[in-house]
Design a protein around this motif. Structure first.
Motif, mmCIF file in Angstrom:
data_model
loop_
_atom_site.group_PDB
_atom_site.id
_atom_site.type_symbol
_atom_site.label_atom_id
_atom_site.label_comp_id
_atom_site.label_asym_id
_atom_site.label_seq_id
_atom_site.Cartn_x
_atom_site.Cartn_y
_atom_site.Cartn_z
ATOM 1 N N GLY A 1 0.833 -0.994 0.110
ATOM 2 C CA GLY A 1 0.140 0.166 0.050
ATOM 3 C C GLY A 1 0.922 1.170 -0.022
ATOM 4 O O GLY A 1 1.958 1.100 -0.329
ATOM 5 N N LYS A 2 0.136 2.493 0.248
ATOM 6 C CA LYS A 2 0.664 3.889 -0.012
ATOM 7 C C LYS A 2 1.872 3.733 1.317
ATOM 8 O O LYS A 2 1.817 3.133 2.366
ATOM 9 N N CYS A 3 2.900 4.800 0.956
ATOM 10 C CA CYS A 3 4.062 4.853 1.813
ATOM 11 C C CYS A 3 3.240 5.741 3.298
ATOM 12 O O CYS A 3 2.393 6.719 3.103
ATOM 13 N N GLU A 4 3.599 5.256 4.424
ATOM 14 C CA GLU A 4 3.123 5.807 5.574
ATOM 15 C C GLU A 4 4.343 6.317 6.376
ATOM 16 O O GLU A 4 4.276 6.402 7.648
ATOM 17 N N GLY A 5 5.152 6.763 5.646
ATOM 18 C CA GLY A 5 6.432 7.100 6.637
ATOM 19 C C GLY A 5 6.359 8.334 7.380
ATOM 20 O O GLY A 5 7.354 8.620 8.148
ATOM 21 N N CYS A 6 5.329 9.213 6.772
ATOM 22 C CA CYS A 6 5.301 10.422 7.623
ATOM 23 C C CYS A 6 3.665 10.647 8.111
ATOM 24 O O CYS A 6 2.829 9.961 7.400
ATOM 25 N N GLU A 7 3.427 11.223 9.133
ATOM 26 C CA GLU A 7 1.907 11.703 9.553
ATOM 27 C C GLU A 7 1.061 12.056 8.141
ATOM 28 O O GLU A 7 0.022 11.833 8.017
ATOM 29 N N ILE A 8 1.750 13.029 7.696
ATOM 30 C CA ILE A 8 0.969 13.590 6.459
ATOM 31 C C ILE A 8 2.112 13.738 5.402
ATOM 32 O O ILE A 8 3.236 14.268 5.634
ATOM 33 N N GLY B 1 0.916 -3.147 -10.726
ATOM 34 C CA GLY B 1 0.695 -4.667 -10.395
ATOM 35 C C GLY B 1 -0.699 -4.957 -10.209
ATOM 36 O O GLY B 1 -1.423 -3.896 -9.554
ATOM 37 N N ASP B 2 -1.090 -6.074 -10.575
ATOM 38 C CA ASP B 2 -2.598 -6.651 -10.498
ATOM 39 C C ASP B 2 -2.327 -7.742 -9.096
ATOM 40 O O ASP B 2 -2.288 -8.701 -9.366
ATOM 41 N N VAL B 3 -2.911 -6.833 -7.958
ATOM 42 C CA VAL B 3 -2.646 -7.703 -6.754
ATOM 43 C C VAL B 3 -3.769 -8.565 -6.777
ATOM 44 O O VAL B 3 -3.609 -9.719 -6.170
ATOM 45 N N GLU B 4 -5.155 -8.437 -6.996
ATOM 46 C CA GLU B 4 -5.959 -9.397 -7.204
ATOM 47 C C GLU B 4 -5.621 -10.486 -7.915
ATOM 48 O O GLU B 4 -5.929 -11.798 -7.623
ATOM 49 N N LYS B 5 -5.018 -10.484 -9.082
ATOM 50 C CA LYS B 5 -4.734 -11.570 -10.038
ATOM 51 C C LYS B 5 -3.431 -12.132 -9.282
ATOM 52 O O LYS B 5 -3.489 -13.436 -9.390
ATOM 53 N N THR B 6 -2.510 -11.572 -8.624
ATOM 54 C CA THR B 6 -1.374 -11.869 -8.043
ATOM 55 C C THR B 6 -1.837 -13.042 -6.836
ATOM 56 O O THR B 6 -1.332 -14.123 -6.560
ATOM 57 N N GLY C 1 3.136 -6.898 -0.222
ATOM 58 C CA GLY C 1 4.110 -6.224 -0.582
ATOM 59 C C GLY C 1 5.007 -7.096 -1.353
ATOM 60 O O GLY C 1 4.518 -8.360 -1.813
ATOM 61 N N GLY C 2 6.227 -6.845 -1.342
ATOM 62 C CA GLY C 2 7.078 -7.802 -2.027
ATOM 63 C C GLY C 2 8.574 -7.032 -1.956
ATOM 64 O O GLY C 2 8.814 -6.313 -1.459
ATOM 65 N N LEU C 3 9.388 -8.058 -2.251
ATOM 66 C CA LEU C 3 10.826 -7.738 -2.462
ATOM 67 C C LEU C 3 11.340 -8.039 -3.909
ATOM 68 O O LEU C 3 11.424 -9.108 -4.418
ATOM 69 N N LEU C 4 11.776 -7.038 -4.647
ATOM 70 C CA LEU C 4 12.458 -7.207 -5.862
ATOM 71 C C LEU C 4 13.831 -7.624 -6.029
ATOM 72 O O LEU C 4 14.661 -6.943 -5.086
ATOM 73 N N ILE C 5 14.049 -8.523 -6.683
ATOM 74 C CA ILE C 5 15.405 -9.444 -6.227
ATOM 75 C C ILE C 5 16.325 -9.254 -7.544
ATOM 76 O O ILE C 5 15.827 -9.745 -8.862
ATOM 77 N N ARG D 1 9.208 3.698 -0.212
ATOM 78 C CA ARG D 1 8.992 2.514 -1.405
ATOM 79 C C ARG D 1 8.001 2.461 -2.065
ATOM 80 O O ARG D 1 6.625 2.968 -1.414
ATOM 81 N N HIS D 2 7.671 2.079 -3.328
ATOM 82 C CA HIS D 2 6.451 1.906 -3.931
ATOM 83 C C HIS D 2 5.815 0.758 -3.576
ATOM 84 O O HIS D 2 6.145 -0.204 -2.813
ATOM 85 N N SER D 3 4.592 0.710 -4.125
ATOM 86 C CA SER D 3 3.591 -0.602 -3.839
ATOM 87 C C SER D 3 3.671 -1.367 -5.213
ATOM 88 O O SER D 3 4.044 -0.782 -6.206
ATOM 89 N N ILE D 4 3.234 -2.703 -4.939
ATOM 90 C CA ILE D 4 3.197 -3.334 -6.539
ATOM 91 C C ILE D 4 1.941 -2.549 -7.265
ATOM 92 O O ILE D 4 2.237 -2.339 -8.684
#
Ligand code: SF4
Length: 183
Positions: free
Chosen positions: A117-124, A148-153, A178-182, A140-143
């Motif tokens: 999901g979206k970044c929550e690194g700061c309150e706003i 990315g199609d999370v439903e299909k994933t 989420g995930g880790l790109l390797i 970091r970005h999200s899938i």
């Protein structure tokens, strides 16, 4: 009683990208989201998300299935009450996944975490001000933000079905993926 189950599976990007990435399709859903152009981890971007997908060899899909249990899922809620409940339940789980993904990234040279999901690194998020991201070392970005199609994933790799709230009720479960790109 809330239960969480770990979702974890590594897929080669040679398979995952043609199966689940469609930047042109998912940007249209992002445009409908309140975080669109209001969070630095979300579109629109000044780069092509495909360049990120094409820079790695595999993705370790990583997240949680959050099962609410009959007592919570059978109850009817007012809209505000439901939103608060979801926030209260999901926020600490999302925070744990974020920390785990960043830890995995630190342990895998050349990898890149994708948040659930979206970044929550700061309150706003300061994106609406036009200033740069305050914590680029965290963000970091999200899938889904990268097309990315999370439903299909979930269907293809975990045999799971995405479900939503309906008429003031929680579904049986939610997912955070989420995930880790390797490289
Ligand atoms: S770290 Fe802060 S400023 Fe950067 S994207 Fe996340 S919330 Fe926004």
């Amino acid at each position: 009683m809330i239960e969480t189950q770990i979702l974890q599976r590594e897929i080669a990007l040679a398979e995952y990208v043609p199966a689940c990435i469609d930047v042109g399709k998912f940007i249209k859903f992002c445009e409908e989201c309140p975080a669109y152009s209001r969070n630095w981890a979300c579109p629109p971007f000044n780069f092509s998300p495909m360049n990120i997908w094409l820079s790695y060899k595999s993705i370790l899909l990583y997240g949680r299935k959050v099962v609410f249990g009959e007592e919570l899922a059978n109850k009817q809620y007012e809209a505000d009450e439901l939103n608060s409940l979801i926030y209260e339940i999901m926020t600490p789980i999302k925070t744990s996944i974020t920390e785990e993904l960043l830890e995995m990234e630190r342990g895998n040279h050349g990898s890149r975490a994708l948040f659930a999901g979206k970044c929550e690194g700061c309150e706003i998020c300061n994106r609406p001000t036009g200033q740069a991201c305050i914590r680029p070392e965290f963000m970091r970005h999200s899938i889904e933000a990268l097309g990315g199609d999370v439903e299909k994933t979930l269907k293809l790799y975990f045999d799971e079905k995405l479900v939503w709230t309906s008429a003031g009720r929680l579904p049986q479960h939610f997912f955070l993926l989420g995930g880790l790109l390797i490289g």
